[in-house]
Design a protein around this motif. Structure first.
Motif, mmCIF file in Angstrom:
data_model
loop_
_atom_site.group_PDB
_atom_site.id
_atom_site.type_symbol
_atom_site.label_atom_id
_atom_site.label_comp_id
_atom_site.label_asym_id
_atom_site.label_seq_id
_atom_site.Cartn_x
_atom_site.Cartn_y
_atom_site.Cartn_z
ATOM 1 N N MET A 55 0.818 -1.206 0.000
ATOM 2 C CA MET A 55 0.000 0.000 0.000
ATOM 3 C C MET A 55 0.857 1.264 0.000
ATOM 4 N N GLN A 56 2.056 1.181 0.585
ATOM 5 C CA GLN A 56 2.956 2.332 0.525
ATOM 6 C C GLN A 56 3.360 2.626 -0.917
ATOM 7 N N SER A 57 3.553 1.576 -1.702
ATOM 8 C CA SER A 57 3.865 1.767 -3.120
ATOM 9 C C SER A 57 2.720 2.476 -3.838
ATOM 10 N N LEU A 58 1.495 2.142 -3.461
ATOM 11 C CA LEU A 58 0.334 2.802 -4.057
ATOM 12 C C LEU A 58 0.294 4.277 -3.676
ATOM 13 N N VAL A 59 0.546 4.571 -2.408
ATOM 14 C CA VAL A 59 0.576 5.964 -1.948
ATOM 15 C C VAL A 59 1.644 6.751 -2.702
ATOM 16 N N ASP A 60 2.819 6.165 -2.840
ATOM 17 C CA ASP A 60 3.924 6.846 -3.523
ATOM 18 C C ASP A 60 3.583 7.113 -4.991
ATOM 19 N N LEU A 61 2.975 6.129 -5.653
ATOM 20 C CA LEU A 61 2.614 6.308 -7.053
ATOM 21 C C LEU A 61 1.532 7.375 -7.206
ATOM 22 N N ALA A 62 0.541 7.363 -6.331
ATOM 23 C CA ALA A 62 -0.532 8.353 -6.403
ATOM 24 C C ALA A 62 0.023 9.765 -6.235
ATOM 25 N N LYS A 63 0.969 9.927 -5.321
ATOM 26 C CA LYS A 63 1.591 11.235 -5.132
ATOM 27 C C LYS A 63 2.357 11.653 -6.380
ATOM 28 N N GLU A 64 3.116 10.717 -6.942
ATOM 29 C CA GLU A 64 3.897 10.995 -8.151
ATOM 30 C C GLU A 64 3.002 11.406 -9.306
ATOM 31 N N MET A 65 1.849 10.755 -9.457
ATOM 32 C CA MET A 65 0.972 10.991 -10.597
ATOM 33 C C MET A 65 -0.122 12.015 -10.290
ATOM 34 N N ASP A 66 -0.129 12.554 -9.073
ATOM 35 C CA ASP A 66 -1.085 13.579 -8.642
ATOM 36 C C ASP A 66 -2.528 13.109 -8.765
ATOM 37 N N VAL A 67 -2.797 11.931 -8.220
ATOM 38 C CA VAL A 67 -4.154 11.413 -8.123
ATOM 39 C C VAL A 67 -4.380 10.947 -6.689
ATOM 40 N N GLY A 68 -5.612 10.706 -6.340
ATOM 41 C CA GLY A 68 -5.905 10.147 -5.031
ATOM 42 C C GLY A 68 -5.727 8.636 -5.032
ATOM 43 N N LEU A 269 -2.419 -2.602 -21.376
ATOM 44 C CA LEU A 269 -3.497 -2.519 -20.391
ATOM 45 C C LEU A 269 -3.833 -1.060 -20.110
ATOM 46 N N GLY A 270 -2.810 -0.220 -19.977
ATOM 47 C CA GLY A 270 -3.051 1.195 -19.745
ATOM 48 C C GLY A 270 -3.843 1.842 -20.868
ATOM 49 N N ARG A 271 -3.504 1.493 -22.108
ATOM 50 C CA ARG A 271 -4.216 2.058 -23.253
ATOM 51 C C ARG A 271 -5.667 1.580 -23.296
ATOM 52 N N GLN A 272 -5.867 0.306 -22.981
ATOM 53 C CA GLN A 272 -7.235 -0.234 -22.988
ATOM 54 C C GLN A 272 -8.087 0.439 -21.906
ATOM 55 N N MET A 273 -7.500 0.649 -20.731
ATOM 56 C CA MET A 273 -8.243 1.301 -19.652
ATOM 57 C C MET A 273 -8.550 2.756 -19.999
ATOM 58 N N ALA A 274 -7.580 3.439 -20.595
ATOM 59 C CA ALA A 274 -7.797 4.838 -20.967
ATOM 60 C C ALA A 274 -8.903 4.976 -22.002
ATOM 61 N N GLU A 275 -8.973 4.044 -22.934
ATOM 62 C CA GLU A 275 -10.031 4.079 -23.934
ATOM 63 C C GLU A 275 -11.398 3.862 -23.287
ATOM 64 N N ILE A 276 -11.461 2.972 -22.290
ATOM 65 C CA ILE A 276 -12.720 2.756 -21.580
ATOM 66 C C ILE A 276 -13.132 4.022 -20.838
ATOM 67 N N LEU A 277 -12.174 4.709 -20.211
ATOM 68 C CA LEU A 277 -12.489 5.960 -19.529
ATOM 69 C C LEU A 277 -12.987 7.015 -20.509
ATOM 70 N N ARG A 278 -12.412 7.046 -21.702
ATOM 71 C CA ARG A 278 -12.849 8.019 -22.695
ATOM 72 C C ARG A 278 -14.317 7.797 -23.059
ATOM 73 N N ARG A 302 -0.864 7.411 -16.905
ATOM 74 C CA ARG A 302 -0.203 8.112 -18.002
ATOM 75 C C ARG A 302 -1.070 8.150 -19.254
ATOM 76 N N GLU A 303 -1.667 7.015 -19.591
ATOM 77 C CA GLU A 303 -2.499 6.963 -20.787
ATOM 78 C C GLU A 303 -3.767 7.764 -20.600
ATOM 79 N N MET A 304 -4.283 7.773 -19.399
ATOM 80 C CA MET A 304 -5.478 8.565 -19.102
ATOM 81 C C MET A 304 -5.190 10.044 -19.291
ATOM 82 N N ALA A 305 -4.000 10.476 -18.890
ATOM 83 C CA ALA A 305 -3.629 11.888 -19.018
ATOM 84 C C ALA A 305 -3.432 12.287 -20.459
#
Length: 305
Positions: A55-68, A269-278, A302-305
């Motif tokens: 979970m610390q890795s998740l917190v660190d990544l969220a901070k890096e990518m500026d998301v919750g 996977l990132g591209r597929q998820m970003a397309e679903i969000l779009r 990254r792909e979402m951005a």
């Protein structure tokens, strides 16, 4: 002073979740999970530290990518029927659920951010992929009441029910959370055809559960499936606001038999998820389930951005 925290549906931010901790523990850390339960790992300092580090890795990544982010306590199987074969009685389970939340709170304190939420993970009464007898809404409500009550006086911001595939149990679980005054996200699991195990269409099940519960859940998610399984099933439903994907496109049966981790392609996977969000702009929560790690989550953002 306690920070004022907004739940995902109250915020304009995207939130990351990481529900792939089980496969990560087994295949990356070489940790054995009794019956695929991770909560017994809380009892040993070495494995407790691994749970915290995930979970610390998740917190660190969220901070890096500026998301919750949402930190899920390792309590998916910390309910009566699934914990009994491991030697846990009702009293011990109360302490397990509280202890798991306290560990997530320790991780959150390192972040000092108001967009880090603590959630207790709720799982179905039985293995969701096994043939099990039907359950009524009221029976499910009564069953899940014990775990909900054990969480009532903890610091959880919400509970997240993962991998439910029977509408009646999902509805009962939501009502049990409501009885305990706990906000709840309900995450359903679909098969490779985008339908639930009984063949029901995802969006129809969401409407059915909402009708049975007076729309008591905060919102719905899909988890433990690959984007190719659910991308055409979402229909931009306004109550479906989270997608938590497997790395592999294999079926649940194939994954159960797998001796090696199928991590798929993080970039794809990132591209597929970003397309679903779009195509489904109401989605606010995204993340990884079986076979994923921080590479997959970073690719999604990254792909979402």
């Amino acid at each position: 002073m306690t920070m004022a925290r907004q739940l995902p549906h109250e915020s304009e931010k995207k939130f990351l979740v990481y529900a792939g901790t089980g496969t990560d523990l087994i295949f990356t850390h070489g940790v054995e999970l009794p019956g695929f339960a991770s909560f017994p790992l809380l009892e040993q300092p070495r494995t407790r530290a691994i749970l915290a580090s995930q979970m610390q890795s998740l917190v660190d990544l969220a901070k890096e990518m500026d998301v919750g982010c949402i930190l899920d306590a390792p309590t998916w199987m910390a309910n009566a029927d699934r914990a009994a074969p491991l030697g846990y009685d009702a009293g011990r389970l109360v302490e397990v659920n509280k202890d798991a939340v306290s560990l997530m709170e320790e991780v959150r304190r390192t972040a000092n951010r108001d967009d880090v939420l603590v959630s207790a993970c709720i799982g179905p009464r039985h293995d969701p992929y096994a043939g099990i007898p039907p359950v009524s809404v009221e029976d499910a409500r009564h069953y899940h009441k014990a775990q909900m009550q054990s969480l009532h006086d903890t610091s959880v911001d919400l509970v997240t029910a993962y991998t439910f595939n029977r509408p009646s149990e999902a509805a009962g679980c939501i009502l049990a959370a409501q009885d305990a005054k706990l906000p709840i996200i309900m995450s359903l699991v679909v098969e490779t055809d985008g339908c639930l195990a009984d063949g029901s269409r995802l969006v129809e099940v969401i409407d059915q559960i909402d009708e049975a519960t007076n729309s008591a859940a905060l919102f719905f998610m899909v988890n433990c499936a690959h984007p190719t399984h659910f991308s055409e099933a979402l229909d931009n439903h306004p109550r479906l606001r989270g997608i938590v994907a497997n790395a592999s496109s294999c079926s649940h049966a194939e994954l159960d038999e797998a001796e090696n981790l199928d991590a798929g392609d993080p970039g794809q996977l990132g591209r597929q998820m970003a397309e679903i969000l779009r195509r489904n702009p109401s989605i606010q929560v995204l993340g990884g389930c079986c076979g994923t790690d921080m590479r997959h989550l970073r690719s999604m953002v990254r792909e979402m951005a």
